[in-house]
Design a protein around this motif. Structure first.
Motif, mmCIF file in Angstrom:
data_model
loop_
_atom_site.group_PDB
_atom_site.id
_atom_site.type_symbol
_atom_site.label_atom_id
_atom_site.label_comp_id
_atom_site.label_asym_id
_atom_site.label_seq_id
_atom_site.Cartn_x
_atom_site.Cartn_y
_atom_site.Cartn_z
ATOM 1 N N UNK A 460 -13.777 9.642 25.933
ATOM 2 C CA UNK A 460 -14.438 8.367 26.212
ATOM 3 C C UNK A 460 -14.505 7.448 24.995
ATOM 4 N N UNK A 461 -13.714 7.715 23.967
ATOM 5 C CA UNK A 461 -13.838 6.984 22.709
ATOM 6 C C UNK A 461 -13.182 5.607 22.750
ATOM 7 N N UNK A 462 -12.222 5.399 23.629
ATOM 8 C CA UNK A 462 -11.491 4.140 23.629
ATOM 9 C C UNK A 462 -10.343 4.117 22.642
ATOM 10 N N UNK A 463 -9.918 5.293 22.189
ATOM 11 C CA UNK A 463 -8.790 5.382 21.257
ATOM 12 C C UNK A 463 -7.483 5.361 22.035
ATOM 13 N N UNK A 464 -6.505 4.586 21.531
ATOM 14 C CA UNK A 464 -5.227 4.438 22.220
ATOM 15 C C UNK A 464 -4.075 5.088 21.472
ATOM 16 N N UNK A 465 -4.018 4.902 20.150
ATOM 17 C CA UNK A 465 -2.912 5.418 19.345
ATOM 18 C C UNK A 465 -3.453 6.080 18.091
ATOM 19 N N UNK A 466 -2.713 7.071 17.613
ATOM 20 C CA UNK A 466 -2.978 7.640 16.296
ATOM 21 C C UNK A 466 -1.739 7.416 15.431
ATOM 22 N N UNK A 467 -1.983 7.089 14.161
ATOM 23 C CA UNK A 467 -0.894 6.854 13.220
ATOM 24 C C UNK A 467 -1.005 7.876 12.091
ATOM 25 N N UNK A 468 0.028 8.651 11.882
ATOM 26 C CA UNK A 468 0.060 9.655 10.833
ATOM 27 C C UNK A 468 1.079 9.242 9.784
ATOM 28 N N UNK A 469 0.627 9.172 8.542
ATOM 29 C CA UNK A 469 1.539 8.825 7.456
ATOM 30 C C UNK A 469 2.375 10.031 7.049
ATOM 31 N N UNK A 470 3.458 9.750 6.366
ATOM 32 C CA UNK A 470 4.247 10.822 5.767
ATOM 33 C C UNK A 470 3.386 11.586 4.762
ATOM 34 N N UNK A 471 3.669 12.863 4.524
ATOM 35 C CA UNK A 471 2.878 13.620 3.549
ATOM 36 C C UNK A 471 2.797 12.897 2.208
ATOM 37 N N UNK A 472 1.591 12.813 1.691
ATOM 38 C CA UNK A 472 1.266 12.242 0.382
ATOM 39 C C UNK A 472 1.344 10.717 0.331
ATOM 40 N N UNK A 473 1.713 10.050 1.421
ATOM 41 C CA UNK A 473 1.570 8.599 1.466
ATOM 42 C C UNK A 473 0.096 8.262 1.615
ATOM 43 N N UNK A 474 -0.264 7.038 1.234
ATOM 44 C CA UNK A 474 -1.677 6.647 1.232
ATOM 45 C C UNK A 474 -1.832 5.277 1.885
ATOM 46 N N UNK A 475 -3.004 5.075 2.500
ATOM 47 C CA UNK A 475 -3.331 3.775 3.060
ATOM 48 C C UNK A 475 -3.897 2.880 1.965
ATOM 49 N N UNK A 476 -3.552 1.607 2.015
ATOM 50 C CA UNK A 476 -4.192 0.589 1.181
ATOM 51 C C UNK A 476 -4.827 -0.432 2.114
ATOM 52 N N UNK A 477 -6.135 -0.608 1.971
ATOM 53 C CA UNK A 477 -6.859 -1.497 2.875
ATOM 54 C C UNK A 477 -7.033 -2.902 2.311
ATOM 55 N N UNK A 478 -6.727 -3.090 1.034
ATOM 56 C CA UNK A 478 -6.830 -4.417 0.431
ATOM 57 C C UNK A 478 -5.740 -4.546 -0.621
ATOM 58 N N UNK A 479 -5.120 -5.727 -0.735
ATOM 59 C CA UNK A 479 -4.043 -5.892 -1.726
ATOM 60 C C UNK A 479 -4.585 -5.887 -3.144
ATOM 61 N N UNK A 480 -3.747 -5.434 -4.054
ATOM 62 C CA UNK A 480 -4.051 -5.468 -5.492
ATOM 63 C C UNK A 480 -5.268 -4.629 -5.873
ATOM 64 N N UNK A 481 -5.587 -3.623 -5.068
ATOM 65 C CA UNK A 481 -6.682 -2.712 -5.392
ATOM 66 C C UNK A 481 -6.081 -1.347 -5.674
ATOM 67 N N UNK A 482 -6.377 -0.787 -6.823
ATOM 68 C CA UNK A 482 -5.850 0.535 -7.177
ATOM 69 C C UNK A 482 -6.607 1.594 -6.386
ATOM 70 N N UNK A 483 -5.894 2.442 -5.676
ATOM 71 C CA UNK A 483 -6.542 3.438 -4.826
ATOM 72 C C UNK A 483 -7.007 4.632 -5.639
ATOM 73 N N UNK A 484 -7.933 5.370 -5.078
ATOM 74 C CA UNK A 484 -8.397 6.636 -5.633
ATOM 75 C C UNK A 484 -7.664 7.774 -4.931
ATOM 76 N N UNK A 485 -7.911 8.992 -5.358
ATOM 77 C CA UNK A 485 -7.429 10.153 -4.612
ATOM 78 C C UNK A 485 -8.175 10.187 -3.277
ATOM 79 N N UNK A 486 -7.438 10.360 -2.198
ATOM 80 C CA UNK A 486 -8.040 10.204 -0.882
ATOM 81 C C UNK A 486 -7.815 11.433 -0.005
ATOM 82 N N UNK A 487 -8.485 11.428 1.134
ATOM 83 C CA UNK A 487 -8.309 12.445 2.174
ATOM 84 C C UNK A 487 -8.479 11.745 3.517
ATOM 85 N N UNK A 488 -8.387 12.495 4.602
ATOM 86 C CA UNK A 488 -8.563 11.912 5.921
ATOM 87 C C UNK A 488 -7.392 12.118 6.853
#
Length: 555
Positions: A460-488
């Protein structure tokens, strides 16, 4: 008919009376090997205290990499406990809230309703007591936890849960009206009006000690000589590109020190001190019933994000955590009989290496996928056609669509979803895009990514699609921002966690079986002769249980 439920196998109980469980009139068939049925523990063997420890972002390989240097609590657990080396948070959104919600519920996010941090415990109506910060409560949590099952068996059972994070304190307990406390930026431990109208006097006395403020100006230096660390100190990509090196010094102003306290190892020490004081004040584990002490330690997560899993800082943090847990266990077993205490330890998730650090080691290039670029054209087009941006949202690798909003704007939702899926698949760094409705029909035995997404999303969540990145690729949510080590992600480096049991009911040793964190709650329910009140996703880990219910794990 009462049941202790496994994922595939139900343990049948011969009578509907809970008293019969305690009397030993229960038979249970282990899941493999044709072994004889097992009886639940006799009343004299039921522990009076369950200590459930979740270390935020503790990867299991740390216990191997730094094992020779461990001398404290982690050493006690890994050398004297039942250690599962192939254990996972077997869901895709490997974040703090979903991970903690699965620990003592025995259920995946699909069942608990806690799918991601942004829809975890945040609640404007859950006003904090004697502190400022976002309100919090477990109102989104669905179902029950070990504490509920214990109370159903014996109303005298009590629980205390403490953490730096609100979600780390709240979600292991679920909706139970127990004692739940977390850290606020003013240097105090607080709770919300969901639990109390005022802070108990013992929590106020603890806060009055102003322990975080007392660390103002203190320098964090390595615990051991530099020769004990294989990691370089100065790494340019760490600390958001600032390349920080030891010593790391707390702010000199007490109020600033309190605000930044969670970034330093001493946060865990103070959290454990609160847990120990609460145990004494509440007399947990002192009665005939089984009580629960849940502790979530968050500093490994803060340091892992900031400096990465391959940093000298992370190495030092694990060594300090080991010593702190050693002191805690010494204090615990000085006031409670070790023969009547069981300890369980796990993590809510793992972590990926810093993309730039990994690239500098020659292990592939740093790949980042820009979320604004992925969404921008679609949101602009939809806005022009009268669809509000909130009706088409992408959060934690999941596309959510408000179909009624699309219908009101006379925009075909399925066409937009199909176009977005094609766009996402063509984006460099994306491994796969799955329609949520297709997950149940995929090979969820051999396809771990499909299985973990299926475990993550309530229908009942309303979720339609899931997107999985390639191993060790990372999401960037804002331009010109250096990312940290992430999980998820659903990849193993984010999902692989330790699962350890310690105490008389368990056989010390190392187990290579594939297990899940959701298996911990039913296993603990069995050791406490407690019947879950609902169907679980986890199963009892029979292989870790001593044949006669009494193992050597208290040394």
């Amino acid at each position: 008919m009462l049941t202790l439920v496994h994922t595939r196998i139900r343990t049948l109980v011969t009578t509907g009376a809970l008293a019969s469980v305690l009397a030993g009139a229960v038979t249970a068939q282990p899941p493999a090997g044709g072994a004889a049925p097992r009886l639940p523990p006799a009343p004299a063997d039921v522990p009076s205290l369950v200590v459930f420890i979740t270390v935020d972002q503790l990867r299991p390989d740390y216990l191997e990499r730094f094992g020779a240097q461990l001398t404290g609590g982690l050493a006690r657990l890994t050398r004297g406990g039942a250690v599962f080396t192939n254990a996972f948070q077997d869901h895709a959104t490997t974040e703090t809230a979903p991970g903690h919600a699965s620990t003592m519920s025995g259920r995946f996010p699909r069942s608990t309703g806690i799918v991601r941090n942004t829809a975890g415990v945040n609640d404007p109506q859950g006003t904090l007591l004697e502190a400022f910060g976002p309100g919090a409560s477990p109102f989104r949590f669905r179902g029950s936890t070990l504490t509920d099952w214990l109370r159903a068996k014996d109303p005298r059972s009590r629980a205390l849960s403490v953490s730096r994070k609100d979600r780390g304190a709240i979600l292991p307990i679920g909706r139970s009206p127990e004692e739940v406390y977390w850290y606020a930026s003013n240097g105090t431990f607080t709770t919300s009006v969901w639990y109390h109208d005022t802070l108990p006097s013992w929590v106020r006395r603890f806060n009055d000690r102003k322990l975080p403020q007392s660390y103002a100006g203190r320098a964090w230096t390595p615990l051991l000589p530099d020769s004990a660390y294989a990691e370089a100190d100065a790494v340019a990509a760490e600390d958001a590109g600032r390349g920080g090196v030891f010593p790391h010094t707390m702010p000199t102003r007490p109020d600033s020190a309190a605000a930044f306290f969670g970034e330093f190892p001493w946060m865990d020490e103070v959290t454990l001190a609160l847990a120990m004081q609460g145990l004494r004040e509440m007399q947990l584990g002192a009665g005939p019933q089984t009580d629960v002490l849940a502790i979530s330690l968050s500093t490994t997560d803060a340091i892992g994000h900031r400096y990465g899993p391959d940093s000298k800082e992370l190495h030092d943090q694990v060594l300090r955590l080991d010593r702190m847990l050693g002191t805690f266990f010494d204090s615990l077993f000085a006031v409670r009989n070790p023969a009547r205490v069981v300890v369980a330890l796990t993590a809510d998730h793992g972590v990926s290496p810093y993309p730039d650090v990994r690239a500098a080691r020659g292990e592939g290039r740093a790949v980042r996928v820009q979320v604004p670029a992925l969404l921008g054209t679609f949101r602009r087009t939809l806005a022009e056609r009268g669809v509000d941006s909130s009706a088409f949202s992408f959060d934690d690798f999941v596309l959510f669509v408000n179909r009624p909003a699309f219908a009101r704007a006379k925009v075909p939702a399925d066409s937009v979803i199909t176009a977005f899926a094609a766009h996402a698949r063509a984006t460099p760094g994306v491994l796969r895009v799955d329609a949520v409705r297709s997950l149940a029909g995929q090979d969820t035995v051999r396809d771990a990514i499909a299985r973990r997404w299926y475990h993550s999303l309530p229908p009942d969540l309303g979720a339609e699609l899931t997107v999985t990145l390639q191993p060790y690729a990372a999401w960037d949510y804002a331009p010109n921002i250096v990312s940290f080590a992430e999980h998820g992600s659903p990849h193993d480096y984010d999902a692989h966690v330790p699962v350890i049991f310690y105490g008389r009911p368990f056989k010390a040793g190392r187990y290579a079986d594939f297990v899940r964190v959701v298996d911990m709650a039913p296993t603990l329910a069995w050791t406490t002769a407690t019947e879950p009140t609902e169907r679980l996703d986890g199963r009892i880990l029979w292989q870790a249980l001593a044949p006669d219910g009494v193992g050597p794990g208290t040394r």
